[in-house]
Design an enzyme around this catalytic site. Structure first.
Site, short mmCIF file in Angstrom:
data_model
loop_
_atom_site.label_atom_id
_atom_site.label_comp_id
_atom_site.label_asym_id
_atom_site.label_seq_id
_atom_site.Cartn_x
_atom_site.Cartn_y
_atom_site.Cartn_z
CB ALA A 73 -0.88 0.03 1.26
CB SER A 112 -5.13 1.57 8.77
OG SER A 112 -4.79 2.65 9.61
CE1 TYR A 135 -2.28 3.91 4.72
CE2 TYR A 135 -3.28 4.61 6.79
CZ TYR A 135 -2.57 3.69 6.06
OH TYR A 135 -2.15 2.51 6.66
CB VAL A 166 3.12 -1.24 13.45
CG1 VAL A 166 3.99 -2.49 13.57
CG2 VAL A 166 1.65 -1.62 13.25
CE LYS A 174 6.18 3.10 7.09
NZ LYS A 174 4.98 2.51 7.70
#
Ligand SMILES: NC(=O)c1ccc[n+]([C@@H]2O[C@H](COP(=O)([O-])OP(=O)(O)OC[C@H]3O[C@@H](n4cnc5c(N)ncnc54)[C@H](O)[C@@H]3O)[C@@H](O)[C@H]2O)c1
Length: 304
Positions: A73, A112, A135, A166, A174
């Site tokens: 994603a 999520s 998102y 997480v 990231k």
């Protein structure tokens, strides 16, 4: 068992690959490496297919798998490009879902906690959803689609996992979308005061990636379709994180508070109701203290 892990070169995906391989599964990673860290896959045996989940031709060439774990994603929650977000996160999800339906393969996919927005907490799977950004809306669409078509499609199993916050090893790639725990660690390692929104009392349900990977893999054993919260069931503040980091890093740095530029669309308080997860005999084992200790001692300090 042969498992396809989409997004397997990413943070959670590569931890899932490791967990599967530890259990003796043969794993194929499907990732376009648009937001991945190839180092996440070093020391893992998985075969790699570098491709886009939006490429429909891809699925015709795919062999049969026993299960698909769908993690791919766009994960930058601040990306404003609505078309791109919905295209990858929702149309990509539908391609994976339809592949599983056509081949009768079990599917576990990443949703999520963003779908709850600033809704009431502890957040329960059946409460009304209030996605506050594109998102979260893309994940909301996936859950709605899964609910509508899971039974009709004859997929043997569809499980959606609403991950909360997480953190843990393999998130270095990231950048600004890495966990606050990792970002604050990097600032503090440089000797800088950790920067957080005023006044650090926003609370989140933080869950260690080792728990997330184990729960994700174990979800393949469920007997019934489900959408489950994946959180610890405890809301912890950013101030608490900083004191935990200070303790494990041998430092005593005070927070440096600043105004929140995302006020209004920011989730100030998230806490999973983890009752349904526990009912399914899945639950987190690492407290925030234990998770941060393991992360720093065995990964960040050891440069792994
Ligand atoms: N990390 C969290 O706290 C969290 C919280 C809630 C939900 N999630 C969800 O968990 C999943 C994994 O997130 P993550 O934190 O590991 O993020 P990540 O960005 O590290 O991993 C996503 C992976 O998907 C790949 N990818 C992106 N677009 C693709 C495409 N079109 N085709 C093929 N591969 C593509 C990227 O290259 C990357 O490797 C995502 O679905 C995310 O929305 C994560």
């Amino acid at each position: 068992m042969k498992v396809l892990v989409s997004g397997g070169a990413g943070f959670i995906g590569s931890n899932v690959v490791e967990t599967l391989e530890t259990k003796g599964a043969k794993v194929v990673v499907l990732d376009d490496f648009s937001h991945a860290g190839y180092k996440n896959l070093l020391n893992l045996k998985a075969e790699v297919i570098c491709a886009d989940i939006l490429d429909r031709d891809l699925y015709r060439k795919m062999p049969k798998f026993d299960a698909v774990i769908h993690e791919a994603a766009i994960t930058d929650t601040t990306l404003p490009d609505e078309r791109k977000m919905v295209m990858v996160n929702f149309e990509g999800f539908k391609n994976v879902f339809n592949f599983c339906a056509a081949k009768k393969i079990k599917l576990v996919y990443a949703s999520s906690a963003g779908v709850y927005g600033n809704g009431p907490s502890p957040m329960k799977e059946d409460q009304s959803l209030e996605p506050h950004n594109i998102y979260a809306y893309s994940k909301y669409l996936c859950d709605r689609y899964a609910k509508a078509y899971a039974l009709k499609s004859k997929i043997p199993l569809v499980v959606g996992l609403r991950y909360f916050n997480v953190y843990g090893p393999r998130e270095h790639h990231k950048g600004s979308s890495a966990s606050m725990i990792y970002q604050l660690y990097l600032q503090m390692k440089e000797g800088k005061r950790p920067r957080i929104f005023k006044y650090g009392e926003q609370k989140r349900d933080f869950i260690y990636v080792k728990d997330v990977a184990r729960i994700t893999v174990d979800a393949l054993k469920l007997k019934k379709n489900a959408i489950l919260n994946v959180g610890c069931g405890a809301a912890r503040s950013f101030n608490e994180i900083i004191s935990c980091l200070n303790k494990n890093m041998g430092k005593s740095l005070e927070p440096d508070y600043f105004d929140n530029p995302y006020a209004g669309v920011y989730q100030d308080f998230t806490c999973a109701d983890s009752g349904l997860l526990k009912k399914n005999k899945l639950s987190a084992e690492f407290s925030l203290e234990k998770g941060i200790e393991d992360y720093i001692k065995n990964y960040l300090s050891a440069n792994r």
